[in-house]
Design an enzyme around this catalytic site. Structure first.
Site, PDB file in Angstrom:
ATOM      1  N   CYS A   1       0.826  -1.199   0.000  1.00 55.58           N
ATOM      2  CA  CYS A   1       0.000   0.000   0.000  1.00 55.58           C
ATOM      3  C   CYS A   1       0.863   1.254   0.000  1.00 55.58           C
ATOM      4  CB  CYS A   1      -0.994  -0.046   1.155  1.00 55.58           C
ATOM      5  SG  CYS A   1      -2.234  -1.311   0.831  1.00 55.58           S
TER       6      CYS A   1
ATOM      7  N   TYR B   1      21.726  -5.733  -3.208  1.00 58.45           N
ATOM      8  CA  TYR B   1      20.792  -4.793  -2.575  1.00 58.45           C
ATOM      9  C   TYR B   1      19.335  -5.164  -2.863  1.00 58.45           C
ATOM     10  CZ  TYR B   1      25.286  -2.499  -2.636  1.00 58.45           C
ATOM     11  OH  TYR B   1      26.624  -2.254  -2.508  1.00 58.45           O
TER      12      TYR B   1
HETATM   13  C1  LIG Z   1      28.647  -0.165  -0.592  1.00 57.38           C
HETATM   14  C2  LIG Z   1      30.090  -0.075  -0.567  1.00 57.38           C
HETATM   15  C3  LIG Z   1      30.843  -0.725  -1.542  1.00 57.38           C
HETATM   16  C4  LIG Z   1      30.228  -1.510  -2.683  1.00 57.38           C
HETATM   17  O1  LIG Z   1      29.617  -0.699  -3.638  1.00 57.38           O
HETATM   18  P1  LIG Z   1      29.015  -1.371  -4.975  1.00 57.38           P
HETATM   19  O2  LIG Z   1      28.454  -0.239  -5.731  1.00 57.38           O
HETATM   20  O3  LIG Z   1      27.987  -2.354  -4.567  1.00 57.38           O
HETATM   21  O4  LIG Z   1      30.122  -2.046  -5.661  1.00 57.38           O
HETATM   22  C5  LIG Z   1      32.207  -0.643  -1.448  1.00 57.38           C
HETATM   23  N1  LIG Z   1      32.807   0.041  -0.436  1.00 57.38           N
HETATM   24  C6  LIG Z   1      32.115   0.687   0.513  1.00 57.38           C
HETATM   25  C7  LIG Z   1      32.824   1.385   1.597  1.00 57.38           C
HETATM   26  C8  LIG Z   1      30.728   0.661   0.479  1.00 57.38           C
HETATM   27  O5  LIG Z   1      30.043   1.297   1.420  1.00 57.38           O
END
Ligand SMILES: *Cc1c(COP(=O)(O)O)cnc(C)c1O
Length: 408
Positions: free
Chosen positions: A337, A365
């Site tokens: 919703c 994700y």
């Molecule tokens: C989220 C994150 C990543 C990974 O990013 P992607 O876009 O999924 O490759 C790498 N390093 C740090 C510190 C992050 O917070």
């Protein structure tokens, strides 16, 4: 997943519709072979010998997935102490874990020191206090080079107003703190955000870090973060990791010669390693025609895959049940919703109630950002490994929703 004789099949002939029958929908399915392919592709793109890939496990923190990356030789990048604990549970040696939190409290850093993992400091106050208790514990420093990179505002973390890292403009202050407290800085780090399309952005970031690195004599590694873009559509642009590997290896080798020691070159991709390996399957609950639009409604929503609503991200959607029907134009929505639109004006083979649809690029994700909003349980997760399907997380139940609630 491939279309073979009009039917979708995973490697080893696994029928996704069978998986949906066995485990129910919505269902997350991950193909280990694709994760492996991506990991190998990245490691082979860099001729530089001292390369270490740390899997940014927040993308997909299931223990079974983390164990695979450990087997393949990766380290782990963790953004919370709980991810560190899960990483240790998955069998990573503490030395292969880099703890890179943001606005974590001193208590979390204490725990990280106790667990013996590598520590990445991303704020000046934390660095200023480090010498008080942990002068002998070497640390890495997260530098914000202020490169404007990233697919959109929400996933770009390197710009000038970003909350991440210590600004490169504050380097003189950092150096004063390091010197006055006698800190040992073993690594420099940057992570400018997701979806970098231009290899030169990495190279510019690297130059900024090299420049800073000359001022730190104790370095063991330089970590250039992530931001590797993956394709979401046919012929979509993606980061050219081969070009990056060639150019950066050459430049890194030169830098190390000048620095006087062969440093470890680190990257920490999440999305690049697992995005394409993941699929979310959901069942069509209803097809609703309004005056202008045909809606396909699913038994999932932003509670299970929030990226389209949160980031405006594109996920290819297919009809698994009827790949051969004549395509029609649909707006695909969830059952929550809220306005939870997965895709507008998508050409999908005609959908009827009960059909199974599938979202691509659901490995990173996806499940990890799922919630219990609208009090719906989170989906099960299945890992395809060596031609077999393994349930790696059960679907939640009503009991899971009430487990921690206390009646008064
Ligand atoms: C989220 C994150 C990543 C990974 O990013 P992607 O876009 O999924 O490759 C790498 N390093 C740090 C510190 C992050 O917070």
């Amino acid at each position: 997943m491939q279309l073979i004789d009009g039917k979708y099949r995973f490697d080893g002939g696994i029928d996704p519709l069978d998986l949906c029958k066995t485990y129910g929908t919505p269902l997350y399915v991950y193909d280990a072979a694709i994760m492996r392919r991506q990991y190998e592709r990245l490691t082979q793109a860099f001729p530089y010998p001292k390369l270490h890939i740390h899997y940014a496990c927040k993308a997909l923190t299931n223990l079974a997935v983390m164990r695979l990356f450990r087997q393949w030789g990766a380290g782990l990048d963790c953004v919370s102490i709980e991810e560190v604990q899960l990483g240790l549970l998955a069998g990573f040696p503490a030395a292969d874990i880099l703890y890179t939190p943001n606005f974590a409290g001193a208590d979390e850093y204490e725990e990280a020191v106790r667990l013996g993992v590598k520590i990445n400091i991303d704020a000046l106050p934390m660095l200023e206090n480090w010498g008080l208790h942990h002068r002998d514990v070497p640390v890495c420093i997260r530098i914000n080079p202020h490169l404007m990179a990233g697919g959109n505002e929400k996933i770009s973390v390197g710009h000038i107003d970003s909350k991440f890292g210590i600004s490169i403009h504050q380097l003189p202050h950092v150096l004063r703190v390091v010197e006055s407290q006698g800190l040992r800085i073993e690594g420099l780090h940057m992570h400018t955000g997701s979806d970098i399309l231009d290899v030169d952005v990495f190279l510019r970031g690297a130059e900024i870090l090299f420049e800073a690195a000359r001022k730190f004599p104790d370095l063991q590694y330089i970590d250039l973060g992530s931001g590797f873009k993956v394709p979401y559509k046919t012929d979509d642009i993606e980061t050219d990791v081969e070009e990056l590997g060639e150019k950066l290896s050459r430049r890194f080798t030169e830098f190390c010669a000048e620095y006087g020691r062969e440093l470890t070159l680190m990257f920490e991709p999440g999305k690049f390693l697992v995005s394409e390996a993941g699929y979310l399957f959901a069942r069509c609950t209803l097809v609703k025609q309004t005056t202008s639009t045909v809606f396909v409604g699913l038994n999932t929503g932003l509670n299970h895959l929030i990226r389209p609503m949160f980031y405006g991200s594109y996920h290819k959607i297919i009809n698994v049940t009827e790949p051969q029907f004549k395509p029609r134009i649909y707006t695909v929505v969830g059952n929550i919703c809220e306005t939870d639109t997965f895709g507008v004006d998508r050409r999908i083979p005609e959908v009827v109630e009960g059909d199974i649809l599938c979202f691509y690029n659901a490995g990173a994700y996806g499940w990890m950002m799922a919630s219990n909003y609208n009090s719906r349980p989170r989906p099960a997760e299945v890992l395809l490994l060596d031609g077999k399907a393994h349930l790696i997380r059960r679907r939640e139940s009503l009991e899971d929703l009430t487990r921690n609630q206390i009646a008064v």
